[in-house]
Design an enzyme around this catalytic site. Structure first.
Site, mmCIF file in Angstrom:
data_model
loop_
_atom_site.group_PDB
_atom_site.id
_atom_site.type_symbol
_atom_site.label_atom_id
_atom_site.label_comp_id
_atom_site.label_asym_id
_atom_site.label_seq_id
_atom_site.Cartn_x
_atom_site.Cartn_y
_atom_site.Cartn_z
ATOM 1 N N ASN A 10 31.401 6.118 70.458
ATOM 2 C CA ASN A 10 31.741 7.469 71.009
ATOM 3 C C ASN A 10 32.925 7.498 71.583
ATOM 4 O O ASN A 10 33.619 6.506 71.977
ATOM 5 C CB ASN A 10 30.446 7.916 71.677
ATOM 6 C CG ASN A 10 30.523 7.065 73.118
ATOM 7 O OD1 ASN A 10 31.166 7.169 74.004
ATOM 8 N ND2 ASN A 10 29.329 6.339 73.190
ATOM 9 N N ASP A 13 23.156 4.970 71.561
ATOM 10 C CA ASP A 13 21.278 4.857 71.434
ATOM 11 C C ASP A 13 20.986 3.803 70.361
ATOM 12 O O ASP A 13 19.930 3.326 70.352
ATOM 13 C CB ASP A 13 20.937 6.154 70.940
ATOM 14 C CG ASP A 13 21.183 7.028 72.261
ATOM 15 O OD1 ASP A 13 20.776 6.579 73.377
ATOM 16 O OD2 ASP A 13 21.201 8.523 72.136
ATOM 17 N N LYS A 72 33.170 -8.735 56.225
ATOM 18 C CA LYS A 72 33.420 -7.270 55.915
ATOM 19 C C LYS A 72 32.739 -6.660 54.890
ATOM 20 O O LYS A 72 32.773 -7.310 53.819
ATOM 21 C CB LYS A 72 35.053 -7.298 55.929
ATOM 22 C CG LYS A 72 35.714 -5.903 55.767
ATOM 23 C CD LYS A 72 37.232 -5.741 55.513
ATOM 24 C CE LYS A 72 37.626 -4.332 55.514
ATOM 25 N NZ LYS A 72 38.848 -4.205 54.715
ATOM 26 N N PRO A 106 18.189 -0.823 73.786
ATOM 27 C CA PRO A 106 17.479 -1.021 75.050
ATOM 28 C C PRO A 106 17.981 0.497 75.739
ATOM 29 O O PRO A 106 19.168 0.674 75.764
ATOM 30 C CB PRO A 106 17.692 -2.114 75.538
ATOM 31 C CG PRO A 106 18.825 -2.930 75.041
ATOM 32 C CD PRO A 106 18.923 -2.394 73.584
ATOM 33 N N ILE A 120 19.116 1.422 79.196
ATOM 34 C CA ILE A 120 19.466 0.442 80.504
ATOM 35 C C ILE A 120 19.064 1.209 81.700
ATOM 36 O O ILE A 120 18.281 0.579 82.383
ATOM 37 C CB ILE A 120 21.056 0.274 80.361
ATOM 38 C CG1 ILE A 120 21.452 -0.541 79.351
ATOM 39 C CG2 ILE A 120 21.275 -0.314 81.718
ATOM 40 C CD1 ILE A 120 22.922 -0.322 79.095
ATOM 41 N N VAL A 121 19.151 2.483 81.823
ATOM 42 C CA VAL A 121 18.489 3.259 82.938
ATOM 43 C C VAL A 121 17.119 3.249 83.137
ATOM 44 O O VAL A 121 16.516 2.769 84.186
ATOM 45 C CB VAL A 121 19.003 4.696 82.843
ATOM 46 C CG1 VAL A 121 18.620 5.608 83.896
ATOM 47 C CG2 VAL A 121 20.733 4.862 83.048
ATOM 48 N N PHE A 146 23.263 10.170 84.182
ATOM 49 C CA PHE A 146 24.189 11.015 83.397
ATOM 50 C C PHE A 146 23.361 11.819 82.393
ATOM 51 O O PHE A 146 22.825 11.066 81.841
ATOM 52 C CB PHE A 146 25.492 10.708 83.272
ATOM 53 C CG PHE A 146 26.451 10.853 84.360
ATOM 54 C CD1 PHE A 146 26.368 9.818 85.361
ATOM 55 C CD2 PHE A 146 27.662 11.698 84.277
ATOM 56 C CE1 PHE A 146 27.431 10.036 86.279
ATOM 57 C CE2 PHE A 146 28.421 11.837 85.368
ATOM 58 C CZ PHE A 146 28.380 10.870 86.355
ATOM 59 N N LYS A 199 15.218 14.334 80.866
ATOM 60 C CA LYS A 199 15.594 12.883 80.951
ATOM 61 C C LYS A 199 15.572 12.423 82.353
ATOM 62 O O LYS A 199 15.113 11.198 82.490
ATOM 63 C CB LYS A 199 17.160 12.793 80.737
ATOM 64 C CG LYS A 199 17.541 12.689 79.307
ATOM 65 C CD LYS A 199 19.050 12.590 79.067
ATOM 66 C CE LYS A 199 19.212 12.970 77.384
ATOM 67 N NZ LYS A 199 20.761 13.091 76.925
ATOM 68 N N LYS A 206 13.185 9.120 82.044
ATOM 69 C CA LYS A 206 13.861 7.775 82.277
ATOM 70 C C LYS A 206 13.733 7.475 83.863
ATOM 71 O O LYS A 206 14.004 6.454 84.199
ATOM 72 C CB LYS A 206 15.295 7.931 82.120
ATOM 73 C CG LYS A 206 15.714 8.186 80.734
ATOM 74 C CD LYS A 206 17.049 8.143 80.152
ATOM 75 C CE LYS A 206 17.589 8.378 79.154
ATOM 76 N NZ LYS A 206 18.776 7.708 78.446
HETATM 77 O O1 PMT Z 1 33.979 8.446 79.850
HETATM 78 P P1 PMT Z 1 34.565 9.634 80.084
HETATM 79 O O2 PMT Z 1 35.496 10.094 78.882
HETATM 80 O O3 PMT Z 1 35.215 10.225 81.218
HETATM 81 O O4 PMT Z 1 33.369 10.873 79.781
HETATM 82 C C1 PMT Z 1 32.422 11.051 80.686
HETATM 83 C C2 PMT Z 1 30.919 11.107 80.204
HETATM 84 C C3 PMT Z 1 30.752 12.440 79.217
HETATM 85 C C4 PMT Z 1 30.626 9.995 79.090
HETATM 86 C C5 PMT Z 1 29.898 11.129 81.089
HETATM 87 O O5 PMT Z 1 29.980 12.160 82.159
HETATM 88 C C6 PMT Z 1 28.498 11.391 80.738
HETATM 89 O O6 PMT Z 1 27.841 12.152 80.631
HETATM 90 N N1 PMT Z 1 27.925 9.979 80.654
HETATM 91 C C7 PMT Z 1 26.564 9.595 80.004
HETATM 92 C C8 PMT Z 1 26.851 9.919 78.642
HETATM 93 C C9 PMT Z 1 25.394 9.478 77.985
HETATM 94 O O7 PMT Z 1 25.296 8.541 77.176
HETATM 95 O O8 PMT Z 1 24.484 10.379 78.123
HETATM 96 P P2 PMT Z 1 22.967 10.523 77.325
HETATM 97 O O9 PMT Z 1 22.466 11.805 77.782
HETATM 98 O O10 PMT Z 1 23.176 10.116 76.081
HETATM 99 O O11 PMT Z 1 22.188 9.458 78.283
HETATM 100 C C10 PMT Z 1 21.335 9.715 79.342
HETATM 101 C C11 PMT Z 1 21.460 8.576 80.443
HETATM 102 O O12 PMT Z 1 20.913 7.245 79.979
HETATM 103 C C12 PMT Z 1 22.780 8.102 80.849
HETATM 104 O O13 PMT Z 1 22.877 7.798 82.380
HETATM 105 C C13 PMT Z 1 23.174 7.006 79.914
HETATM 106 O O14 PMT Z 1 24.176 6.012 80.673
HETATM 107 C C14 PMT Z 1 21.864 6.231 80.080
HETATM 108 N N2 PMT Z 1 21.521 5.292 78.609
HETATM 109 C C15 PMT Z 1 21.655 6.020 77.525
HETATM 110 C C16 PMT Z 1 21.248 5.489 76.449
HETATM 111 C C17 PMT Z 1 21.048 3.920 76.626
HETATM 112 N N3 PMT Z 1 20.712 3.253 75.566
HETATM 113 N N4 PMT Z 1 20.959 3.423 77.914
HETATM 114 C C18 PMT Z 1 21.416 4.053 78.863
HETATM 115 O O15 PMT Z 1 21.189 3.793 80.094
#
Ligand code: PMT
Length: 411
Positions: free
Chosen positions: A210, A279, A289, A307, A309-310, A325, A339, A343
């Site tokens: 991403n 995800d 390849k 997985p 992580i959070v 986040f 979330k 989570k």
């Molecule tokens: O890196 P930059 O360019 O500065 O941009 C910042 C940002 C937009 C990436 C940042 O501000 C942000 O929003 N980060 C979280 C992005 C995200 O994956 O959000 P989510 O809504 O999909 O995930 C929710 C939370 O679960 C997040 O804390 C994420 O780290 C966590 N997660 C998600 C998927 C996964 N498999 N494991 C996780 O721990």
């Protein structure tokens, strides 16, 4: 400039093309009301003359440790005691290596070793030299020895290369020197932060990912470190320099990020999941390849869930204070709230990543903070601003929540 006025500054100049900027630095330090004495290495004199610096400071410029005449005036140990601030600009890769290893083989390194003054440097070198692991190891050592590094900046270099390594401009350096030291209100706290994207391999040359640049997570790491916390930054692939006083662990995929995080989180007071973790990953990573075929216009990839992580760390006991986040493009509050609960987080930083100039890759961001307060949810809106200042505002709120949780845990 109240914090510089009257300050006794030793300006150390080493052998880089950026030494020409040191004349302007000396002039600006004088203008800010500092007492300035200049030390030049032997090599620095090939780029700029002591006479120039003497004319600008009105003081004799010292160049040698073994100069009986100069030692008869103010000896080098006296000079080391005289200084309130040692400012080395430019600091070359070689000088940084010598300072990191405690050398005292010329006047400047000897003074740095003998002085208890505040020590600041402005590195300047070729971008490949700056990126070299040996220089980066020296940077980490210098931080632990208490050196504050200002820069280097990116851009075009005298040698024609483009990248990090330019000495910061004198006006910006003086403004940073004059800044009041940060309030160290997070000392003793151990923070783990994930930042940047993950890369999920499809074959040896392709991956799913991403647009995360890591800027938000790195700004948070820098803010916590400035405020005295011990920070571990678990970073996906990004092109950012490691903030001062931050321990960085590089990972590529979500599985690697989880493995690094599990260990770090067990030793942390606060965990912040800012990484944009993929995800899904490919069920099978092709050994070779993947080839385009003429037989079909489409290609089907089977993805499996990564997985979370959070959620995994939040499910543990004991566990750190959990901050996540939420990157949303609509119904920001509703999805973020979902979330936060699903989570098992204590607080969530929701950002609307559909807004131009904010979120992924941008220098600015805005956020809605939601945190649990008993059965209720409290919130705070942080307006659009640079990620650096937003990070400080997030740290303020997390510290309040941490203190609140600690006080209610003892009730
Ligand atoms: O890196 P930059 O360019 O500065 O941009 C910042 C940002 C937009 C990436 C940042 O501000 C942000 O929003 N980060 C979280 C992005 C995200 O994956 O959000 P989510 O809504 O999909 O995930 C929710 C939370 O679960 C997040 O804390 C994420 O780290 C966590 N997660 C998600 C998927 C996964 N498999 N494991 C996780 O721990």
């Amino acid at each position: 400039m109240p914090t510089l006025f009257g300050k006794r500054v030793l300006l150390g100049i080493s052998a880089g093309i950026a030494a020409y900027k040191s004349a302007q630095l000396a002039r600006l330090l004088k203008k800010a009301g500092c007492e300035v004495r200049v030390i030049m290495t032997e090599g620095a004199q090939a780029f700029i003359t002591p006479l120039t610096l003497q004319a600008l400071t009105g003081e004799q410029v010292r160049t040698s440790l073994l100069d009986p005449e100069a030692e008869a005036g103010m000896g080098h140990i006296e000079l080391a005691r005289w200084a309130e601030l040692i400012f080395v600009a430019p600091a070359t890769a070689d000088l940084m290596a010598r300072l990191a290893h405690g050398h005292a083989d010329d006047l400047l390194t000897t003074l740095c070793l003998a002085s208890e003054a505040e020590c600041v440097m402005a590195p300047a070198m070729n971008q490949a030299m700056w990126r070299h692991p040996a220089t980066q190891a020296n940077v980490a050592t210098l931080h632990t020895l208490g050196w504050r590094l200002l820069g280097p900046d990116g851009g075009e270099q005298a040698c024609g290369d483009v990248g990090l390594g330019r000495m910061r401009e004198p006006e910006a350096l003086i403004a940073e020197l004059a800044e009041a030291p940060a309030v160290r209100d997070a000392e003793a706290l151990r923070i783990t932060i994930t930042a940047g994207p993950t890369h999920e391999a499809l074959d040896p040359v392709r991956y799913l990912s991403n647009h995360s640049s890591g800027k938000m997570g790195y700004a948070l790491a820098a803010a916590w470190a400035r405020r005295g916390a011990r920070v571990r930054l678990i970073s996906g692939p990004v092109t950012l320099a490691t903030p001062p006083n931050v321990e960085r662990i590089d990972v590529t995929s979500a599985s690697e990020m989880l493995a690094a995080t599990e260990h770090a989180a067990a030793e942390s007071d606060i965990f912040i999941g800012c990484a944009a973790v993929a995800d899904y990953r490919a069920e099978h990573v092709a050994e070779h390849k993947l080839k385009k075929t003429d037989a079909s216009e489409t290609m089907t990839l089977t993805l499996v869930k990564n997985p979370d992580i959070v959620a995994e760390i939040a499910a543990r006991s004991p566990r750190p204070l959990m901050i996540g986040f939420a990157a949303e493009t609509r119904d920001v509050e509703r999805y973020a709230h979902d979330k936060l609960t699903r989570k098992g987080m204590d607080m969530i930083v929701a950002n609307d990543v559909s807004q131009a100039g904010l979120g992924f890759g941008a220098d600015d961001n805005a956020a809605l903070l939601l945190w649990r307060d008993g059965d209720d949810t409290d919130s705070q809106t942080l307006p659009p601003q640079p990620k650096t200042t937003l990070a400080d505002a997030i740290v303020d709120r997390v510290l309040m929540l941490y203190a609140h949780r600690a006080s209610t845990a003892h009730d």
